[in-house]
Each structure stands twice: as C-alpha cells, then as structure tokens.
Design a protein around this motif. Structure first.
Motif, PDB file in Angstrom:
ATOM      1  N   ILE A  81       0.844  -1.194   0.000  1.00 48.54           N
ATOM      2  CA  ILE A  81       0.000   0.000   0.000  1.00 48.54           C
ATOM      3  C   ILE A  81       0.875   1.239   0.000  1.00 48.54           C
ATOM      4  O   ILE A  81       1.995   1.217   0.500  1.00 48.54           O
ATOM      5  CB  ILE A  81      -0.980   0.017   1.199  1.00 48.54           C
ATOM      6  N   ASP A  82       0.351   2.305  -0.547  1.00 51.06           N
ATOM      7  CA  ASP A  82       1.106   3.543  -0.728  1.00 51.06           C
ATOM      8  C   ASP A  82       0.895   4.474   0.471  1.00 51.06           C
ATOM      9  O   ASP A  82       0.235   5.509   0.367  1.00 51.06           O
ATOM     10  CB  ASP A  82       0.660   4.201  -2.034  1.00 51.06           C
ATOM     11  N   THR A  83       1.471   4.102   1.612  1.00 51.39           N
ATOM     12  CA  THR A  83       1.269   4.894   2.831  1.00 51.39           C
ATOM     13  C   THR A  83       1.723   6.344   2.720  1.00 51.39           C
ATOM     14  O   THR A  83       1.111   7.205   3.359  1.00 51.39           O
ATOM     15  CB  THR A  83       1.948   4.219   4.046  1.00 51.39           C
ATOM     16  N   PRO A  84       2.748   6.689   1.938  1.00 52.40           N
ATOM     17  CA  PRO A  84       3.144   8.106   1.869  1.00 52.40           C
ATOM     18  C   PRO A  84       2.033   9.056   1.412  1.00 52.40           C
ATOM     19  O   PRO A  84       2.068  10.241   1.722  1.00 52.40           O
ATOM     20  CB  PRO A  84       4.319   8.098   0.882  1.00 52.40           C
ATOM     21  N   LYS A  85       1.023   8.546   0.731  1.00 52.77           N
ATOM     22  CA  LYS A  85      -0.103   9.399   0.332  1.00 52.77           C
ATOM     23  C   LYS A  85      -0.849   9.973   1.538  1.00 52.77           C
ATOM     24  O   LYS A  85      -1.580  10.952   1.403  1.00 52.77           O
ATOM     25  CB  LYS A  85      -1.099   8.609  -0.521  1.00 52.77           C
ATOM     26  N   LEU A  86      -0.686   9.364   2.706  1.00 51.61           N
ATOM     27  CA  LEU A  86      -1.384   9.832   3.907  1.00 51.61           C
ATOM     28  C   LEU A  86      -0.696  11.020   4.570  1.00 51.61           C
ATOM     29  O   LEU A  86      -1.281  11.659   5.442  1.00 51.61           O
ATOM     30  CB  LEU A  86      -1.501   8.691   4.929  1.00 51.61           C
ATOM     31  N   ARG A  87       0.510  11.316   4.160  1.00 53.00           N
ATOM     32  CA  ARG A  87       1.283  12.401   4.791  1.00 53.00           C
ATOM     33  C   ARG A  87       0.730  13.771   4.437  1.00 53.00           C
ATOM     34  O   ARG A  87       0.156  13.989   3.382  1.00 53.00           O
ATOM     35  CB  ARG A  87       2.733  12.346   4.347  1.00 53.00           C
ATOM     36  N   ASN A  88       0.947  14.693   5.365  1.00 54.24           N
ATOM     37  CA  ASN A  88       0.706  16.127   5.152  1.00 54.24           C
ATOM     38  C   ASN A  88      -0.750  16.485   4.883  1.00 54.24           C
ATOM     39  O   ASN A  88      -1.039  17.368   4.084  1.00 54.24           O
ATOM     40  CB  ASN A  88       1.611  16.657   4.019  1.00 54.24           C
ATOM     41  N   MET A 113       8.888   3.601   7.854  1.00 49.59           N
ATOM     42  CA  MET A 113       9.757   4.758   7.636  1.00 49.59           C
ATOM     43  C   MET A 113       9.332   5.608   6.443  1.00 49.59           C
ATOM     44  O   MET A 113       9.747   6.749   6.315  1.00 49.59           O
ATOM     45  CB  MET A 113      11.213   4.312   7.501  1.00 49.59           C
ATOM     46  N   ARG A 114       8.456   5.080   5.581  1.00 46.71           N
ATOM     47  CA  ARG A 114       7.967   5.873   4.449  1.00 46.71           C
ATOM     48  C   ARG A 114       7.070   7.021   4.898  1.00 46.71           C
ATOM     49  O   ARG A 114       6.900   7.991   4.172  1.00 46.71           O
ATOM     50  CB  ARG A 114       7.199   4.977   3.468  1.00 46.71           C
ATOM     51  N   ILE A 115       6.492   6.904   6.093  1.00 45.83           N
ATOM     52  CA  ILE A 115       5.612   7.971   6.596  1.00 45.83           C
ATOM     53  C   ILE A 115       6.063   8.486   7.965  1.00 45.83           C
ATOM     54  O   ILE A 115       5.329   9.181   8.650  1.00 45.83           O
ATOM     55  CB  ILE A 115       4.141   7.513   6.657  1.00 45.83           C
ATOM     56  N   TRP A 116       7.262   8.151   8.337  1.00 51.01           N
ATOM     57  CA  TRP A 116       7.803   8.540   9.642  1.00 51.01           C
ATOM     58  C   TRP A 116       8.359   9.952   9.567  1.00 51.01           C
ATOM     59  O   TRP A 116       8.924  10.324   8.550  1.00 51.01           O
ATOM     60  CB  TRP A 116       8.901   7.554  10.038  1.00 51.01           C
ATOM     61  N   PRO A 117       8.202  10.769  10.585  1.00 48.39           N
ATOM     62  CA  PRO A 117       7.546  10.485  11.858  1.00 48.39           C
ATOM     63  C   PRO A 117       6.034  10.679  11.772  1.00 48.39           C
ATOM     64  O   PRO A 117       5.545  11.543  11.058  1.00 48.39           O
ATOM     65  CB  PRO A 117       8.170  11.507  12.797  1.00 48.39           C
ATOM     66  N   THR A 118       5.324   9.873  12.509  1.00 50.61           N
ATOM     67  CA  THR A 118       3.874   9.967  12.573  1.00 50.61           C
ATOM     68  C   THR A 118       3.467  10.783  13.795  1.00 50.61           C
ATOM     69  O   THR A 118       4.286  11.052  14.669  1.00 50.61           O
ATOM     70  CB  THR A 118       3.256   8.559  12.624  1.00 50.61           C
ATOM     71  N   ASN A 119       2.183  11.145  13.865  1.00 55.25           N
ATOM     72  CA  ASN A 119       1.687  11.929  14.996  1.00 55.25           C
ATOM     73  C   ASN A 119       1.838  11.161  16.307  1.00 55.25           C
ATOM     74  O   ASN A 119       2.175  11.740  17.341  1.00 55.25           O
ATOM     75  CB  ASN A 119       0.198  12.269  14.817  1.00 55.25           C
TER      76      ASN A 119
END
Length: 195
Positions: A1-8, A22-28
């Motif tokens: 799954i393309d987790t980086p799409k969830l960033r920002n 680590m593709r979306i790190w750091p998380t909230n």
C-alpha cells in the motif's frame, strides 16, 4: 500500500504501532506496549517528537509520553483513566485509546492475522526478531478472541468507527466491524479526509 499518500493532511492523524513504517515517519503518534520496541528502535526513540502511547511497565518516557495502566483478564476499556486491555495485541490496545480520543473513523492497516503471511513474512518489515514466525502465527487465534470481546462490548455505532483495511484477515470477528480492501483504502481515506 502507498502509505506516503497519507502524509501532510491536516485531517489525518497517523499512529505507528510497534515497528514504524519509515515511508511515513515520523507519525503523529507511536504506540507500543512491549519494552523490546525501545531497545530495537533506540535511535528513533531518542529523537521522536510525537506522542508516544504505551503502558506503565515501560519506565522510559519522553516529554510527550502517555502511559496507561494495563488491566488484567479480558475486556475492552472505554475509560483510559482506569487503564487498557492489551488483548495480546498492540492494535487492540490502540483501538481503546482511539475510541477514548473520539475519532470519527479509525482505519486499521496491518492487522491481517494471516498465518501464511505475505511471501512468508507476517509483518510488512519482514520477521519479528522477538518471536519466531511459527509461534507468532499460532497466537492469532488467541488474539482474535480479544477482538470478539471488543465486538461484544462495543455498540454498533462504536464498532462502525473501526475499519479493518485487509483482504487477508479471515478471522470471524472481522465481519462484526467495518472492512475495506487494503488495495483501495489509502485513496478512500485521502479522498474523504485529505487536506
């Protein structure tokens, strides 16, 4: 799954459980309920500036740690002041915290509980160094019983808040919650909550 799409996205909070993606790190948020996670991720623990959720048996804390008392036996807690049930799963413990935090919807990824694993791996990052894969796979049945308890404790509106994003999870409890294919879930979340 393309987790980086969830960033920002301002309306999307992300919680990493145990091993960060680590593709979306750091998380909230970052949740773990086993001290081995600090040992394994010491370098990121030392610089992480988000909120860490864990239990009172973990003595190390950061300035943004929230610790919860572990309750014995089985159950699903709505009152974090009393504590949480681990249910043999950090995801299960985190569901109680998410309900308490009153999120509209909670999308759960990586709770496939598939003993065969994808390409022989039970985790997105490969093998858990703390537990042999055969033993980890055998624990899924006990973990599934905790999710059955949650389904019994939660009313229908509360259950609808939890969306399991997995085509692989075949345990009976999954039919008592909302479900979305992991292959379309990221785009669904971004379309609904993005920016």
């Amino acid at each position: 799954i393309d987790t980086p799409k969830l960033r920002n996205h301002n309306n999307i909070d992300i919680l990493s459980i145990n091993q960060p993606d680590m593709r979306i790190w750091p998380t909230n948020y970052w949740a773990f309920f086993d001290r081995s996670q600090i040992n394994r991720h010491k370098k990121i623990w030392e610089v992480y500036d988000g909120t860490i959720l864990n239990n009172t048996s973990i003595k190390e804390q950061t300035r943004k740690s929230m610790q919860f008392k572990m309750l014995g036996n089985e159950g699903f807690s709505r009152d974090m002041m009393k504590g949480i049930y681990i249910g043999r799963s950090s995801v299960y413990a985190s569901m109680q915290i998410a309900l308490w935090m009153n999120y509209n919807e909670v999308f759960i990824f990586g709770c496939d509980m598939d003993p065969s694993g994808l390409n022989g791996n039970l985790h997105f990052y490969g093998t858990n160094p703390d537990v042999e894969p055969r033993i980890r796979a055998s624990r899924f049945e006990r973990e599934s019983k905790s999710y059955e308890i949650a389904a019994e404790v939660l009313n229908i509106d509360e259950r609808k808040k939890f969306i399991f994003c997995s085509d692989y999870n075949k345990w009976p409890f999954i039919e008592k919650f909302e479900r979305l294919s992991h292959s379309i879930a990221i785009d669904h979340i971004v379309a609904k909550y993005g920016k």
